[in-house]
Design an enzyme around this catalytic site. Sequence first.
Site, short mmCIF file in Angstrom:
data_model
loop_
_atom_site.label_atom_id
_atom_site.label_comp_id
_atom_site.label_asym_id
_atom_site.label_seq_id
_atom_site.Cartn_x
_atom_site.Cartn_y
_atom_site.Cartn_z
N CYS A 115 27.11 13.35 6.73
CA CYS A 115 27.40 13.72 8.03
C CYS A 115 26.54 13.21 8.91
O CYS A 115 27.01 12.81 10.17
CB CYS A 115 27.69 15.23 7.99
N GLU A 120 34.24 8.68 13.63
CA GLU A 120 33.43 8.90 12.27
C GLU A 120 33.87 7.85 11.27
O GLU A 120 35.42 8.21 10.82
CB GLU A 120 33.32 10.29 11.72
P1 NAD Z 1 37.74 17.80 4.48
O1 NAD Z 1 37.49 18.24 5.68
O2 NAD Z 1 39.09 16.93 4.53
O3 NAD Z 1 37.52 18.51 3.28
C1 NAD Z 1 36.35 19.36 3.09
C2 NAD Z 1 36.96 20.76 2.16
O4 NAD Z 1 37.90 21.25 3.00
C3 NAD Z 1 37.76 20.13 1.11
O5 NAD Z 1 37.00 21.29 -0.03
C4 NAD Z 1 38.85 20.46 1.14
O6 NAD Z 1 39.83 20.75 -0.05
C5 NAD Z 1 38.85 21.62 2.39
N1 NAD Z 1 40.04 21.59 2.96
C6 NAD Z 1 41.04 20.73 3.31
N2 NAD Z 1 41.93 21.05 4.22
C7 NAD Z 1 41.94 22.57 4.38
C8 NAD Z 1 42.69 23.46 4.81
N3 NAD Z 1 43.78 23.39 5.67
N4 NAD Z 1 41.74 24.75 4.75
C9 NAD Z 1 40.87 25.01 4.16
N5 NAD Z 1 40.13 24.18 3.45
C10 NAD Z 1 40.57 22.93 3.43
O7 NAD Z 1 36.54 16.60 4.51
P2 NAD Z 1 36.08 15.33 3.34
O8 NAD Z 1 37.31 14.39 3.48
O9 NAD Z 1 35.88 16.11 2.36
O10 NAD Z 1 34.59 15.26 3.82
C11 NAD Z 1 34.25 14.10 4.87
C12 NAD Z 1 34.04 14.87 6.30
O11 NAD Z 1 32.95 15.92 6.19
C13 NAD Z 1 33.37 14.00 7.12
O12 NAD Z 1 34.12 13.96 8.45
C14 NAD Z 1 31.99 14.35 7.23
O13 NAD Z 1 31.36 14.30 8.70
C15 NAD Z 1 32.18 15.94 7.10
N6 NAD Z 1 30.84 16.48 6.64
C16 NAD Z 1 29.98 16.92 7.37
C17 NAD Z 1 28.83 17.71 6.87
C18 NAD Z 1 27.69 18.63 7.87
O14 NAD Z 1 27.18 19.15 7.49
N7 NAD Z 1 28.29 18.59 9.04
C19 NAD Z 1 28.48 17.49 5.62
C20 NAD Z 1 29.24 16.76 4.90
C21 NAD Z 1 30.58 16.11 5.48
#
Ligand code: NAD
Length: 498
Positions: free
Chosen positions: A305, A402
């Site tokens: 992130c 991103e």
């Molecule tokens: P994502 O947002 O698709 O998924 C993250 C989590 O959310 C997963 O467990 C997923 O199953 C869940 N999820 C998806 N849709 C949902 C919904 N409608 N309701 C509830 N939960 C739901 O993200 P990703 O593809 O797994 O991760 C990549 C992204 O995460 C990048 O954009 C990155 O920047 C961000 N990220 C941010 C941080 C931070 O600390 N700011 C850390 C790691 C990753």
Amino acid sequence: TLSYQQHAYSAAAQKSLSRKPALFINGEWVASSHGELIDVEDPSSGKVVSQIVDASVADTDRAVAAARAAFDDGRWSGLPPIAREKIMLRLADLIEAHAEEFAELEAIDNGKPKTMAGAIDVPGAVSHIRYMAGFAAKVGGETTPPYTLPAGAFFTYTVKEPVGVCAQIVPWNFPLLMACLKVGPALAAGCTIILKPAEQTSLTALRLADLIAEAGIPAGVVNVITGYGHVSGDRLVKHPDVDKVAFTGSTEIGKLINKNATDTLKHVTLELGGKSPVVVMPDVDVAEAAPGAAGAIFFNSGQVCVAGSRLYAHRSVFDQVVEGIANTASFWAPRPSLDPAAHMGPLVSQEQFDRVMGYIEAGKRDGASVAMGGDAPSADGYYVNPTMLVNVNPQMSVVREEIFGPVVVAQRFDDLDEVVKEANNTQFGLAASVWTKDASTLHKLASRIKAGTVWANCHAMIDVALPFGGYKESGVGREQGRAGIEAYLETKSVIMKL
Ligand code: NAD
């Protein structure tokens, strides 16, 4: 075509891969209500190596009911804080004792080099639990003198109480670390938990559940359910018996979760995406700053992130910095995660591979030039070469959005005002790094860049004692440090007429 030697999995890893798919609810391993499963891939080979449960809405409700009952009867929050602390320290010790196994599982599941997981993810997970354990007994209220009431006639104080049942939804880039970062403060506060790891990377969270039971955390206090976000994740966010949602993931899903949690007015903390600037001033030692800037973006294949995905180098050092980064290509060349020589592994999935390659192609179409990489080795698995694009402008999608891959865009600047304006020209505000030997420049930049964390002469140095979170669309609230535990506490005021 690269032909990579495949590395054998250890017996401990094989055991995890062959475990019967199940959910951890109320201290027991249970099957799902509908029997649906999700394939688990090793991104280094693209092969399916295991399966996990796709939790249904009914499964999710069951997990929430277990966490609710465990919270309401006080089986965890009612323990003396020293007991909670001891159990958490035992959990940290158990994770540490299985460090090698966790590092390998993470490497198999996520694709990150095992050496990196062993050096960063696992010790980070352990220190999150250990540090937060210390807060169990050290957060409390105050005897606050009243302002308008006569002090002698009233006794007034505040108490801190756990928020309640917490849904913790984590992403795939640092699976075990993110799980422990979430579970640690919630446990210390006395909350109960439903942890939902990402569907791509659930293996270490499932193994963590074994250790949670072994450490002596009472049944129902931590429940681990695997499955898709739009099914089980969505249900957790909308469930009336969940008091708080803590989410790390994309800004897009973070916004959706924030909306969906509104009907039940849950407490929400969000750690979201970023497009963090790396600012290189003219006074730097390029031999130090260039590899530093390379590490800022290529660590964890850029799936971080806080990845330093926008490089701003002063015009006087720009060419040298670009050359210095390009010279790290062989160091960061992607290799299978279990290869001891790997510094960067594949991306986590085909989907992520397509997304990152799509951005690289869009950048080229928009007129960017490739100064490094820009392609993918032809191999099984989701490898992308470390990539740097130059001749970019602030309108291009590669500069604005991103990418979440090993892709940095490099731009020149002439003075401080210009670089501050460009660094802040983004919807995000998670982090930034500044490379300079001039303390005054550094503090000027630290104060003017709108981001939750600013590093100087380093990048992505995360420490559990320091609050972490985003400005702007990078998030809501803070995790880690005292702020991290406060996010799991309610404050109650007691006003007593004497
Ligand atoms: P994502 O947002 O698709 O998924 C993250 C989590 O959310 C997963 O467990 C997923 O199953 C869940 N999820 C998806 N849709 C949902 C919904 N409608 N309701 C509830 N939960 C739901 O993200 P990703 O593809 O797994 O991760 C990549 C992204 O995460 C990048 O954009 C990155 O920047 C961000 N990220 C941010 C941080 C931070 O600390 N700011 C850390 C790691 C990753």
